[in-house]
Motif scaffolding. Sequence first.
Motif, short mmCIF file in Angstrom:
data_model
loop_
_atom_site.label_atom_id
_atom_site.label_comp_id
_atom_site.label_asym_id
_atom_site.label_seq_id
_atom_site.Cartn_x
_atom_site.Cartn_y
_atom_site.Cartn_z
N THR A 49 30.61 -14.80 23.84
CA THR A 49 31.41 -14.87 22.61
C THR A 49 32.04 -13.52 22.29
N ARG A 54 35.77 -13.65 20.40
CA ARG A 54 35.80 -14.84 19.53
C ARG A 54 34.71 -14.82 18.47
N ALA A 55 34.11 -13.67 18.22
CA ALA A 55 33.00 -13.60 17.26
C ALA A 55 33.46 -13.95 15.85
N CYS A 56 34.64 -13.47 15.46
CA CYS A 56 35.17 -13.77 14.13
C CYS A 56 35.40 -15.27 13.97
N GLU A 57 35.88 -15.90 15.02
CA GLU A 57 36.15 -17.34 15.00
C GLU A 57 34.88 -18.17 14.99
N LEU A 58 33.89 -17.77 15.81
CA LEU A 58 32.72 -18.61 16.01
C LEU A 58 31.47 -18.20 15.24
N LEU A 59 31.38 -16.93 14.84
CA LEU A 59 30.14 -16.47 14.21
C LEU A 59 30.30 -16.16 12.72
N ASP A 61 33.45 -14.93 9.88
CA ASP A 61 34.82 -14.55 9.57
C ASP A 61 34.81 -13.40 8.56
N ASP A 69 36.08 -7.96 17.40
CA ASP A 69 36.90 -8.77 18.29
C ASP A 69 38.07 -7.97 18.86
#
Length: 106
Positions: A49, A54-59, A61, A69
Amino acid sequence: MKPARSSVTISRTPEGVAEVEGKSISDLFYGMGYCHAMDRGIQLMLMKTLGYGRACELLKDSDEMFEIDKFFHQQNFRGNMETEMEKFTSTEKEILQSYCDGINDR
């Protein structure tokens, strides 16, 4: 533990340390990947991730996560993978593929 490859046997010591036996070096790396997926699955998912940015998207925001990211996007971990793979010998590619197969079979 019963990995998909019949030529690989995985056992654990009383302390929980994995012991991998196989007929070839590829079998051993397959077993290591299998054990890593079992023992460190969450870490592997988190690193993927982060590496994909994609941390902001998946973990979470948040502005801080967005900066993380951006950092990982700038590192370009995913870029030029084909060029990097060309640097490996066929034996090295086989070993890497065996490790990945072990992870994905778990």
